[in-house]
Design a protein around this motif. Sequence first.
Motif, PDB file in Angstrom:
ATOM      1  N   THR A 106      44.374  46.223  33.918  1.00 39.92           N
ATOM      2  CA  THR A 106      43.068  46.648  34.434  1.00 39.92           C
ATOM      3  C   THR A 106      43.133  46.732  35.950  1.00 39.92           C
ATOM      4  O   THR A 106      43.565  45.786  36.615  1.00 39.92           O
ATOM      5  N   LYS A 107      42.726  47.842  36.516  1.00 40.01           N
ATOM      6  CA  LYS A 107      42.784  48.052  37.966  1.00 40.01           C
ATOM      7  C   LYS A 107      41.636  47.309  38.644  1.00 40.01           C
ATOM      8  O   LYS A 107      40.465  47.670  38.490  1.00 40.01           O
ATOM      9  N   LEU A 108      41.974  46.243  39.394  1.00 34.46           N
ATOM     10  CA  LEU A 108      40.973  45.477  40.133  1.00 34.46           C
ATOM     11  C   LEU A 108      41.265  45.442  41.627  1.00 34.46           C
ATOM     12  O   LEU A 108      40.394  45.070  42.415  1.00 34.46           O
ATOM     13  N   GLY A 109      42.481  45.836  42.022  1.00 37.92           N
ATOM     14  CA  GLY A 109      42.831  45.836  43.439  1.00 37.92           C
ATOM     15  C   GLY A 109      41.949  46.765  44.250  1.00 37.92           C
ATOM     16  O   GLY A 109      41.645  47.868  43.813  1.00 37.92           O
ATOM     17  N   GLY A 110      41.525  46.299  45.420  1.00 41.04           N
ATOM     18  CA  GLY A 110      40.664  47.093  46.289  1.00 41.04           C
ATOM     19  C   GLY A 110      39.189  46.911  46.007  1.00 41.04           C
ATOM     20  O   GLY A 110      38.345  47.399  46.771  1.00 41.04           O
ATOM     21  N   LEU A 111      38.857  46.212  44.916  1.00 41.45           N
ATOM     22  CA  LEU A 111      37.450  45.991  44.574  1.00 41.45           C
ATOM     23  C   LEU A 111      36.960  44.658  45.127  1.00 41.45           C
ATOM     24  O   LEU A 111      37.745  43.721  45.316  1.00 41.45           O
ATOM     25  N   SER A 112      35.671  44.574  45.384  1.00 44.43           N
ATOM     26  CA  SER A 112      35.076  43.283  45.714  1.00 44.43           C
ATOM     27  C   SER A 112      34.982  42.469  44.429  1.00 44.43           C
ATOM     28  O   SER A 112      35.164  42.992  43.318  1.00 44.43           O
ATOM     29  N   LEU A 113      34.682  41.190  44.545  1.00 46.06           N
ATOM     30  CA  LEU A 113      34.574  40.344  43.353  1.00 46.06           C
ATOM     31  C   LEU A 113      33.454  40.830  42.441  1.00 46.06           C
ATOM     32  O   LEU A 113      33.601  40.849  41.212  1.00 46.06           O
ATOM     33  N   ARG A 114      32.334  41.239  43.025  1.00 46.97           N
ATOM     34  CA  ARG A 114      31.208  41.715  42.206  1.00 46.97           C
ATOM     35  C   ARG A 114      31.572  43.017  41.493  1.00 46.97           C
ATOM     36  O   ARG A 114      31.219  43.224  40.328  1.00 46.97           O
ATOM     37  N   GLU A 115      32.288  43.901  42.174  1.00 45.84           N
ATOM     38  CA  GLU A 115      32.709  45.151  41.563  1.00 45.84           C
ATOM     39  C   GLU A 115      33.699  44.895  40.418  1.00 45.84           C
ATOM     40  O   GLU A 115      33.644  45.554  39.367  1.00 45.84           O
ATOM     41  N   ALA A 116      34.612  43.936  40.630  1.00 47.14           N
ATOM     42  CA  ALA A 116      35.572  43.585  39.578  1.00 47.14           C
ATOM     43  C   ALA A 116      34.849  43.020  38.356  1.00 47.14           C
ATOM     44  O   ALA A 116      35.226  43.317  37.205  1.00 47.14           O
ATOM     45  N   GLU A 117      33.825  42.228  38.596  1.00 47.50           N
ATOM     46  CA  GLU A 117      33.054  41.672  37.476  1.00 47.50           C
ATOM     47  C   GLU A 117      32.396  42.779  36.665  1.00 47.50           C
ATOM     48  O   GLU A 117      32.360  42.725  35.425  1.00 47.50           O
ATOM     49  N   GLU A 118      31.904  43.795  37.343  1.00 48.01           N
ATOM     50  CA  GLU A 118      31.259  44.909  36.635  1.00 48.01           C
ATOM     51  C   GLU A 118      32.266  45.707  35.809  1.00 48.01           C
ATOM     52  O   GLU A 118      31.957  46.158  34.691  1.00 48.01           O
ATOM     53  N   VAL A 119      33.501  45.873  36.337  1.00 46.36           N
ATOM     54  CA  VAL A 119      34.544  46.591  35.602  1.00 46.36           C
ATOM     55  C   VAL A 119      34.888  45.843  34.315  1.00 46.36           C
ATOM     56  O   VAL A 119      34.971  46.432  33.222  1.00 46.36           O
ATOM     57  N   VAL A 120      35.095  44.532  34.418  1.00 48.10           N
ATOM     58  CA  VAL A 120      35.440  43.727  33.245  1.00 48.10           C
ATOM     59  C   VAL A 120      34.272  43.683  32.260  1.00 48.10           C
ATOM     60  O   VAL A 120      34.454  43.794  31.040  1.00 48.10           O
ATOM     61  N   LYS A 121      33.084  43.537  32.790  1.00 47.98           N
ATOM     62  CA  LYS A 121      31.888  43.464  31.935  1.00 47.98           C
ATOM     63  C   LYS A 121      31.714  44.752  31.127  1.00 47.98           C
ATOM     64  O   LYS A 121      31.452  44.722  29.916  1.00 47.98           O
ATOM     65  N   LYS A 122      31.882  45.880  31.791  1.00 44.47           N
ATOM     66  CA  LYS A 122      31.724  47.176  31.116  1.00 44.47           C
ATOM     67  C   LYS A 122      32.786  47.372  30.047  1.00 44.47           C
ATOM     68  O   LYS A 122      32.508  47.874  28.937  1.00 44.47           O
ATOM     69  N   ALA A 123      34.037  46.957  30.357  1.00 48.78           N
ATOM     70  CA  ALA A 123      35.127  47.144  29.403  1.00 48.78           C
ATOM     71  C   ALA A 123      34.966  46.245  28.181  1.00 48.78           C
ATOM     72  O   ALA A 123      35.372  46.615  27.067  1.00 48.78           O
TER      73      ALA A 123
ATOM     74  N   THR B  62      32.037  45.077  26.922  1.00 45.52           N
ATOM     75  CA  THR B  62      30.764  45.264  26.212  1.00 45.52           C
ATOM     76  C   THR B  62      30.972  45.910  24.844  1.00 45.52           C
ATOM     77  O   THR B  62      30.392  45.470  23.835  1.00 45.52           O
ATOM     78  N   ALA B  63      31.803  46.933  24.798  1.00 39.76           N
ATOM     79  CA  ALA B  63      32.052  47.613  23.516  1.00 39.76           C
ATOM     80  C   ALA B  63      32.777  46.695  22.544  1.00 39.76           C
ATOM     81  O   ALA B  63      32.509  46.702  21.334  1.00 39.76           O
ATOM     82  N   TYR B  64      33.683  45.866  23.056  1.00 37.69           N
ATOM     83  CA  TYR B  64      34.460  44.959  22.205  1.00 37.69           C
ATOM     84  C   TYR B  64      33.592  43.841  21.645  1.00 37.69           C
ATOM     85  O   TYR B  64      33.742  43.442  20.478  1.00 37.69           O
ATOM     86  N   LEU B  65      32.669  43.342  22.439  1.00 39.35           N
ATOM     87  CA  LEU B  65      31.847  42.199  22.025  1.00 39.35           C
ATOM     88  C   LEU B  65      30.518  42.609  21.392  1.00 39.35           C
ATOM     89  O   LEU B  65      29.809  41.764  20.829  1.00 39.35           O
ATOM     90  N   ASN B  66      30.180  43.896  21.536  1.00 36.34           N
ATOM     91  CA  ASN B  66      28.867  44.373  21.082  1.00 36.34           C
ATOM     92  C   ASN B  66      27.726  43.642  21.792  1.00 36.34           C
ATOM     93  O   ASN B  66      26.650  43.444  21.229  1.00 36.34           O
ATOM     94  N   GLU B  67      27.964  43.252  23.000  1.00 32.97           N
ATOM     95  CA  GLU B  67      26.953  42.623  23.848  1.00 32.97           C
ATOM     96  C   GLU B  67      27.456  42.651  25.285  1.00 32.97           C
ATOM     97  O   GLU B  67      28.641  42.893  25.543  1.00 32.97           O
ATOM     98  N   VAL B  68      26.563  42.410  26.221  1.00 30.76           N
ATOM     99  CA  VAL B  68      26.946  42.366  27.635  1.00 30.76           C
ATOM    100  C   VAL B  68      27.274  40.919  27.997  1.00 30.76           C
ATOM    101  O   VAL B  68      26.387  40.061  28.011  1.00 30.76           O
ATOM    102  N   PRO B  69      28.544  40.615  28.265  1.00 35.58           N
ATOM    103  CA  PRO B  69      28.926  39.226  28.560  1.00 35.58           C
ATOM    104  C   PRO B  69      28.597  38.842  30.004  1.00 35.58           C
ATOM    105  O   PRO B  69      28.311  39.695  30.843  1.00 35.58           O
TER     106      PRO B  69
END
Length: 260
Positions: free
Chosen positions: A105-122, A124-131
């Motif tokens: 997963t590409k996280l380099g160059g992102l702020s911590l908050r931006e990285a959290e949003e990338v992981v959260k979005k990825a 969501t489909a797997y968990l069927n909920e927003v973690p």
Amino acid sequence: MKQYTVLLSALILLIATGCATTKDVAYLQYAEKQMKTEARTLQEATIKPKDILTVNIQASKPELVASFNGIYWTPQQQYSSMQSGMRTFLVDNSGEVDLPVLGLTKLGGLSLREAEEVVKKALTAYLNEVPSVNVQIQNYRYSVLGEVHKPGAFVSANGKVTLFEALANAGDLTIYGIRDRVKILRENSDGSTTIATINLTDPEIINSPYYYLQQGDVLYVMPNNAIASSSNISSGTTVWISISSIALTVANLLITILRR
């Protein structure tokens, strides 16, 4: 003779200690009684190659995110720790992190908050909920070298440290440190290194892009001429200065005794 002795002693002392004034050692010198910086975006850490991250995930089905958090999920639905502390992930040279389920997963160059949003979005489909996602840098390290009382490498717990906080952690500058020519070495994302010179006596430094340190920064405080010159004095020179001082003291004592 006494006058020459006093003058020579004062000269030796002056050479040894240097001529420092308040203007040479004071920080943030300016005439105004109050100064306010312009509003700007608050400093936020950016993920870089070789950073070590923790990625903590919370969801309604904890067994699905257990591997993220460094734990096994047993058949009895009980947590057991895989290792002491949380599981960590290394950012490779391409800025990618190999995460469970998600893979690279590409996280380099992102702020911590931006990285959290990338992981959260990825996820969501797997968990069927927003973690709930929390990403932290565990090795936000910087170094302070040169004319400080406690040089060394330091780690920031919150990913935010100013120049003066870094100097405070290093015990502040010694009296021999040059305040207006402090060096900062900063590695860029393309592998190059920038060397910047900053002036700690200038109040405008708080508007500088180097006021907040980044992980991996090296802060170097140069020595002034007095300490640099003293490093070139050989042991033989030191001995001759000592002998001369003793000889002058003895001569002064003899003159005092003979005058009685």
